[in-house]
Design a protein around this motif. Structure first.
Motif, PDB file in Angstrom:
ATOM      1  N   GLN A  58      56.768  27.807  34.794  1.00 15.73           N
ATOM      2  CA  GLN A  58      56.013  28.239  35.976  1.00 15.73           C
ATOM      3  C   GLN A  58      56.944  28.501  37.154  1.00 15.73           C
TER       4      GLN A  58
ATOM      5  N   SER B  10      57.684  31.946  39.256  1.00 18.39           N
ATOM      6  CA  SER B  10      57.592  32.055  40.716  1.00 18.39           C
ATOM      7  C   SER B  10      58.875  32.628  41.292  1.00 18.39           C
TER       8      SER B  10
ATOM      9  N   PRO C  20      47.459  20.820  32.669  1.00 26.30           N
ATOM     10  CA  PRO C  20      47.586  21.958  31.765  1.00 26.30           C
ATOM     11  C   PRO C  20      47.939  21.459  30.354  1.00 26.30           C
TER      12      PRO C  20
ATOM     13  N   TRP D 156      50.563  27.675  25.238  1.00 28.45           N
ATOM     14  CA  TRP D 156      50.086  27.810  26.621  1.00 28.45           C
ATOM     15  C   TRP D 156      51.123  28.555  27.467  1.00 28.45           C
TER      16      TRP D 156
ATOM     17  N   GLU E  91      50.716  31.964  29.497  1.00 28.69           N
ATOM     18  CA  GLU E  91      50.976  31.982  30.931  1.00 28.69           C
ATOM     19  C   GLU E  91      51.908  33.138  31.315  1.00 28.69           C
TER      20      GLU E  91
ATOM     21  N   ASN F 134      50.187  36.405  31.233  1.00 33.02           N
ATOM     22  CA  ASN F 134      49.399  36.613  32.455  1.00 33.02           C
ATOM     23  C   ASN F 134      50.256  37.141  33.592  1.00 33.02           C
ATOM     24  N   GLN F 135      51.531  36.677  33.658  1.00 34.59           N
ATOM     25  CA  GLN F 135      52.440  37.187  34.676  1.00 34.59           C
ATOM     26  C   GLN F 135      52.658  38.689  34.481  1.00 34.59           C
TER      27      GLN F 135
ATOM     28  N   ALA G 141      49.795  40.660  35.643  1.00 32.31           N
ATOM     29  CA  ALA G 141      49.730  40.784  37.102  1.00 32.31           C
ATOM     30  C   ALA G 141      50.615  41.930  37.581  1.00 32.31           C
TER      31      ALA G 141
ATOM     32  N   ARG H 227      41.031  28.485  24.966  1.00 29.80           N
ATOM     33  CA  ARG H 227      40.159  28.979  26.026  1.00 29.80           C
ATOM     34  C   ARG H 227      40.933  29.886  26.988  1.00 29.80           C
ATOM     35  N   PHE H 228      42.161  29.452  27.354  1.00 25.29           N
ATOM     36  CA  PHE H 228      43.018  30.226  28.258  1.00 25.29           C
ATOM     37  C   PHE H 228      43.316  31.592  27.622  1.00 25.29           C
TER      38      PHE H 228
ATOM     39  N   GLY I  92      41.539  33.137  25.376  1.00 26.95           N
ATOM     40  CA  GLY I  92      40.293  33.906  25.383  1.00 26.95           C
ATOM     41  C   GLY I  92      40.042  34.524  26.751  1.00 26.95           C
ATOM     42  N   ALA I  93      40.262  33.741  27.807  1.00 25.99           N
ATOM     43  CA  ALA I  93      40.040  34.229  29.170  1.00 25.99           C
ATOM     44  C   ALA I  93      41.004  35.364  29.500  1.00 25.99           C
TER      45      ALA I  93
ATOM     46  N   LEU J 181      42.342  37.544  27.304  1.00 25.14           N
ATOM     47  CA  LEU J 181      41.886  38.754  26.610  1.00 25.14           C
ATOM     48  C   LEU J 181      40.686  39.365  27.335  1.00 25.14           C
TER      49      LEU J 181
ATOM     50  N   HIS K   3      40.075  39.169  30.428  1.00 24.58           N
ATOM     51  CA  HIS K   3      40.596  39.801  31.646  1.00 24.58           C
ATOM     52  C   HIS K   3      41.050  41.232  31.341  1.00 24.58           C
TER      53      HIS K   3
ATOM     54  N   ARG L  69      45.525  18.570  40.871  1.00 26.79           N
ATOM     55  CA  ARG L  69      44.350  19.436  40.730  1.00 26.79           C
ATOM     56  C   ARG L  69      43.203  18.614  40.182  1.00 26.79           C
TER      57      ARG L  69
ATOM     58  N   SER M  82      52.619  31.198  44.114  1.00 25.60           N
ATOM     59  CA  SER M  82      53.438  32.105  44.908  1.00 25.60           C
ATOM     60  C   SER M  82      53.068  33.527  44.537  1.00 25.60           C
TER      61      SER M  82
ATOM     62  N   ALA N 188      45.728  37.627  43.195  1.00 21.47           N
ATOM     63  CA  ALA N 188      46.082  37.768  41.773  1.00 21.47           C
ATOM     64  C   ALA N 188      46.623  36.444  41.241  1.00 21.47           C
TER      65      ALA N 188
ATOM     66  N   ARG O 176      44.914  34.036  38.343  1.00 25.59           N
ATOM     67  CA  ARG O 176      45.626  33.476  37.190  1.00 25.59           C
ATOM     68  C   ARG O 176      45.305  31.981  37.059  1.00 25.59           C
TER      69      ARG O 176
ATOM     70  N   ARG P 191      41.823  31.467  35.726  1.00 26.83           N
ATOM     71  CA  ARG P 191      41.739  31.590  34.259  1.00 26.83           C
ATOM     72  C   ARG P 191      42.338  30.372  33.576  1.00 26.83           C
ATOM     73  N   GLN P 192      43.455  29.892  34.133  1.00 22.95           N
ATOM     74  CA  GLN P 192      44.104  28.715  33.555  1.00 22.95           C
ATOM     75  C   GLN P 192      43.162  27.525  33.527  1.00 22.95           C
TER      76      GLN P 192
ATOM     77  N   GLU Q 203      36.126  38.758  38.690  1.00 28.67           N
ATOM     78  CA  GLU Q 203      35.650  38.747  37.300  1.00 28.67           C
ATOM     79  C   GLU Q 203      35.570  37.338  36.743  1.00 28.67           C
ATOM     80  N   ASP Q 204      36.337  36.427  37.363  1.00 23.06           N
ATOM     81  CA  ASP Q 204      36.365  35.053  36.868  1.00 23.06           C
ATOM     82  C   ASP Q 204      35.292  34.195  37.513  1.00 23.06           C
TER      83      ASP Q 204
ATOM     84  N   ALA R 153      36.595  35.113  22.291  1.00 26.50           N
ATOM     85  CA  ALA R 153      37.584  36.101  21.845  1.00 26.50           C
ATOM     86  C   ALA R 153      37.718  36.065  20.333  1.00 26.50           C
TER      87      ALA R 153
END
Lengths: 832, 199
Positions: free
Chosen positions: A675, A679, A746, A752, A756, A759-760, A763, A803-804, A806-807, A809, A811, B82, B101, B107, B111, B114-115, B135-136, B199
């Protein structure tokens, strides 16, 4: 008979019972003889009845019972005498006749009874009869007997005084004769009353004195009647009455009498008289016996005058002209020095009354309040309060008055206040300081000058540090911070920190001085206090930086204003580093430095200073943050802050980014590494600065560096997979089962990490990053899909990761299905 | 751990609040807000952190004892990084926001959304309130409840907080803002979408 002890309670009851019986018998016969209109017999029986009052064996309390019984009969006798005149007998004859009674006490009672009728008939001049009676009563010198006889005399004569405008004025005399009579009776009664203390045994003195106190009103009646004389004007009062009364009060040297009579004088005579005779009253007060509660007397005098003035503005002016405040102030000082044994609380109560007096009479003369405080300090400092709880409470009352009466800023002008506060025990002192802070906060007061700020810190000194107040000895029972637990320290310092936000000068340079003044005080409090106060001080500094940056001069020091963004930021750097030094201050210090870095960059456009802030923050990160979780979040804060900075040229920027990257890949857990590296990759794709200041660089936009970073993140995912495989060969399966992943943390699965990173990429696909088009993303998607599909070294993928995935896909599907557009077109090319 | 609050039939009022920064940046909550946040009306509090002193926790607990907090970067105490809370039909994720960040980037927050796999994501940190329907689900970024200074924005921060009224699948978001000494309330209605096909 004086000095002889009374008998026991039972014995007295018996004597009283016998006497009552005798009185009732005599009264019965008296009644009968009056009905038979036999004057001679009536006189005989009344003398017998009155003879019972000659006893010396009863305490004043019991004697009073007897007197009341006789008194009822005397009323009937008086009316019988009243009828005698109609039968042709003159009062002079009757007055003569009653004198044949054998004993002095019955004789005098009868003379008094007839005397008032004699005056009423105007057969004789009031003044002569009154003078006669008041003199003759001297024949009874036994305290109890004499006092009650004279009480009767006073009561009977009341309606026949030759007062101005009365029927007995003129040939009967003048108001002066009335006064002479009442004053003589008063003096004699008081003497008897005072001597009453020597009756009875020493053993039950306390009880006797209490009984004596209950008789006070008998003496006081004389003063009441004097005050009710129509002919009593100020001249007469000031020239005749007060001097004679005061002379008696002072010379009797008796606590109870002095206390009572002084109060009586103040209560019964009009306030306008007191105004003119203030000096006489105050002078006499200093001569009171040590046992007299002079403070209550002075207090009631001041209260009365204040109330009087409140109702009449002319009086207010008069009090000002006659310097009443100063006279009271000096009188109090004289009283205190004349009575060295006076309890401190009593002394303070006088100052409370003086404070109220000046507050009500001269509400606008704040200097008087200061003078009261100074006078109180002068009187109390030499002896101290020595932990006297009553004195403490009284002093808190005194110190609370100015805070409630005046606004805080005015209150801060009271230079004597902190000195007096310093006499309180530290605990009490703190409570008061806390109250002051709350007052400042609740009223929304702003502290606008360095003087006021310095004063405020003097007021709340025990909350700020443990040093003694200048001008005072070390206060009794001082507690240092070592005696406080962390919770107490936090509670106090949060209050001090909140107070810092009330420092608000109109001019920026003064504001800076305010902060420096505050800092000098806070530093004295030591590290445990600083931990709670320095963050607030730092943010006050940051607000000042913004204010300077927004000013027309743009944060540069201008002529006359000796402060610039740079000087404040330099100072802030010191504050941040100092905060990092205190116990448990590292995290907050680091965050404050980051805030400073951002301000130095975006608001002040000072590249080198911003770099310095980052450098110090990174050093702290490296050396000061040990806990893994704190390292992770601190690094996120660093990266996030750096992302928003636009002041750096390429070299400095690269140095900072590389450092961040280094720290990111050195985090312990793969997930955290992954992560943080993502960043860091984002650092090479900046948003535009929110300001257009000339010192700022265009946003960094380097797609290849972003992609390089993401590639590194994929490698970390791969490393996690290998690690999982190695662990699977061991005893404990890695990532097996769904129980491993707590819902709020997480997943620990390496898959995972792949999801992740995907997903980057998605974006950046949305952003339209060059080199991160649909083909590149498709490649990564396929790679990740393969990892998802393959049975991993640790067994099947956990539910959270599934689940992550699935979410993710979903997206992609939703983006592809969105209304037509650039982003939608790019996503539509991705095949699932 | 996940916590279930409020049956899906009953209505639950939730206070979402954060970035008070007392005493670091502000002396206190605005009195107008204190007046509104009297005990008895609010069942739960979701706090995104940066209170920053312990005394503020006590204050929140005086409103209702059911307080869920996450760690802010300036908090003087430790909370979970969290948290996920189930209220009615909703799964609500809570995180301060300094962990992503760029700070406050929709965006980046999506993320995170979704996580966590939540219906509503509540964050703070930027001191500018922003509520997005994505959408989430709902993406709620809270402003600072005290209108505290922020390095991230040079604009004067507007004090704000959010009340969430959850009734089964229906969620109403009330945004309270203090402007010129007056409390202004905006409202956004939201219906939970049917779950996405697997999915």
């Amino acid at each position: 008979m004086e000095g002889s002890a009374f008998g026991s309670e039972a014995e007295q009851e018996r004597i009283l019972g016998d006497a009552k019986l005798a009185i009732k018998r005599a009264a019965y016969s008296l009644h009968k003889s009056m009905e038979e209109d036999n004057l001679r017999e009536a006189l005989r029986f009344s003398a017998a009845m009155l003879g019972e009052l000659r006893t010396s064996q009863l305490s004043p309390h019991k004697y009073y019972e007897l007197y009341m019984l006789v008194f009822d009969m005397l009323v009937q006798l008086e009316s019988f005498f009243g009828d005698e005149r109609g039968k042709g007998r003159s009062y002079s004859e009757l007055y003569e006749l009653v004198q044949h009674a054998g004993n002095v006490l019955p004789r005098l009672y009868l003379m008094v009874a007839v005397g008032s009728l004699y005056i009423k008939s105007k057969e004789a001049a009031a003044k002569d009869i009154l003078k006669d009676l008041v003199e003759l009563c001297k024949g009874v010198q036994h305290p109890t007997r004499g006092l009650f006889l004279r009480a009767y005399l006073c009561q009977r004569s009341r309606t026949v005084l030759p007062d101005t405008g009365s029927a007995y004025e003129g040939p009967g005399g003048t108001v002066t004769d009335a006064l002479d009579f009442l004053l003589s009776n008063f003096v004699e009664m008081n003497k008897l009353w005072v001597r009453m203390q020597h009756q009875g045994s020493v053993r039950d003195k306390e009880k006797r004195e209490k009984e004596r106190q209950q008789l006070a009103d008998l003496v006081g009646k004389n003063l009441t009647y004097i005050s009710q004389l129509d002919g009593l004007g100020y001249e007469l009062y000031a020239g005749q009455v007060l001097p004679r009364v005061m002379e008696q009060v002072v010379s009797c040297r008796d606590d109870i009498a002095q206390q009572y009579l002084f109060q009586a004088v103040i209560q019964v005579f009009p306030d306008s008289f007191h105004l003119g005779t203030l000096d006489t009253l105050l002078g006499a007060l200093a001569e009171m016996q040590p046992g007299v509660k002079v403070h209550t007397v002075v207090a009631s005098l001041m209260d009365r005058l204040a109330r009087y003035a409140a109702a009449d503005p002319a009086v207010m002016v008069q009090l000002l002209d006659m310097r009443a405040f100063e006279r009271f102030r000096d009188a109090i000082a004289r009283i205190i020095s004349a009575q060295p044994t006076m309890p401190a609380a009593d002394a303070i109560e006088m100052y409370v009354a003086l404070m109220n007096f000046t507050g009500n009479v001269h509400p606008n003369i704040v200097e008087n309040v200061n003078q009261v405080l100074a006078a109180a300090h002068g009187a109390l400092a030499p002896r101290g309060l020595a932990g006297d709880a009553r004195a403490e409470r009284a002093l808190v009352v005194l110190l609370t008055l100015p805070i409630t009466k005046y606004d805080v800023v005015t209150g801060l002008g009271l230079t004597e206040y902190p000195l007096l506060m310093g006499l309180l025990r530290q605990r009490t002192h703190k409570e008061l300081a806390t109250r002051i802070v709350h007052t400042v906060l609740d009223t929304g007061t702003k502290i606008t000058s360095v003087d006021k700020a310095a004063m405020l810190f003097r007021f709340i000194q025990p909350l700020v540090h443990d040093e003694p107040i200048a001008g005072n000895e070390v206060s009794a029972g001082a507690i240092s911070i070592d005696d406080l637990d962390d919770e107490d320290v936090a509670g106090e310092q949060v209050l001090v920190a909140r107070l810092l936000h009330t420092l608000a000068a109109d001019q920026a340079d003064v504001q800076f001085q305010l902060l420096v003044t505050a800092q000098a005080q806070l530093v004295l409090g030591g590290p445990r206090r600083l931990r709670h106060t320095l963050p607030a001080l730092g943010f006050c500094g940051l607000r000042l930086v913004r204010r300077l940056a927004m000013a027309p001069a743009g944060g540069k020091a201008t002529e006359g204003e000796g402060v610039s963004c740079e000087s404040v930021l330099q100072w802030l750097l010191g504050v941040g580093l100092a905060l990092a030094e205190v116990p448990e201050g590292t995290g907050l210090g680091l965050r404050l430095l980051l805030a400073g870095a951002h301000a130095a960059s975006e608001e002040a456009q000072l590249e080198l200073l911003a770099y310095e802030f980052f450098e110090q923050a990174l050093l702290l990160y490296e050396e000061g943050v040990a806990d893994q979780r704190h390292r992770v979040t601190a690094l996120h804060s660093i990266i996030g802050t750096l992302h928003g900075c636009h002041v750096f040229g390429p070299d400095n920027w690269d140095a900072l980014v590389q450092n961040c990257g280094g720290y990111a890949s050195r985090l312990l857990k793969r997930l955290d590494q992954c992560q943080a590296v993502c960043s860091c990759a984002r650092l090479s794709w900046q948003e535009a600065a929110s300001s257009t200041a000339p010192g700022l660089q265009p946003p960094v936009r380097d797609a290849s560096k972003v992609l390089k970073g993401l590639g590194r993140a994929l490698k970390i995912a791969a490393a996690a997979k290998q690690q999982a495989a190695a662990a699977a060969r061991g005893v404990v399966p890695y990532g097996a089962g769904t129980t491993v992943a707590a819902a709020t943390a997480p997943s620990t699965s390496y898959v995972w990490l792949y999801v992740e990173v995907l997903n980057q990429y998605l974006a950046y696909l949305t952003l339209g990053l060059e080199g991160c088009g649909p083909a590149v993303v498709q490649h990564v998607l396929d790679l990740v899909a393969a990892e998802v599909a393959a049975p991993g070294p640790g067994g099947p993928m956990d539910a959270e990761t599934a689940r992550f995935w699935g979410a993710t896909l979903q997206h992609i599907r939703l983006q592809a299905a969105a209304p037509a557009g650039d982003v939608q077109a790019r996503f539509a090319l991705i095949k699932l | 751990a996940q916590v279930q609050r409020g049956s899906s039939a009953s209505m639950v009022l939730i206070l979402c609040i954060g970035d008070l920064h007392i005493p670091h940046r502000c002396p206190d909550l605005p009195p107008q807000f204190k007046e509104l946040l009297k005990p008895g009306k609010i069942q739960s509090i979701l706090c995104t952190g940066n209170l920053c002193s312990r005394t503020v926790i006590e204050y929140l607990r005086s409103i209702t004892t059911d307080v869920t907090m996450v760690q802010g970067d300036f908090d003087e105490f430790t909370s979970p990084e969290r948290s996920i809370v189930n209220i009615g039909d909703y799964k609500i994720g809570l995180i301060h926001g300094h962990q992503v960040s760029p700070f406050g980037d929709p965006a980046a927050l999506a993320r995170l959304h979704r996580q966590l796999g939540v219906d509503i994501l509540v964050t703070g940190h930027t001191h500018e309130h922003k509520i997005l329907k994505t959408e989430d689900g709902l993406q709620i970024t809270l402003g600072s409840a005290t209108g505290a200074y922020s390095t991230l924005s040079s604009k004067e921060a507007v004090p704000s907080f959010v009340l969430l009224d959850i009734d089964g699948a229906k969620a109403t978001v009330y945004i309270y803002q203090l402007k010129d000494g007056k409390v202004k309330v905006d409202r956004i209605d939201h219906m939970k979408q049917a779950p996405a096909p697997a999915a």
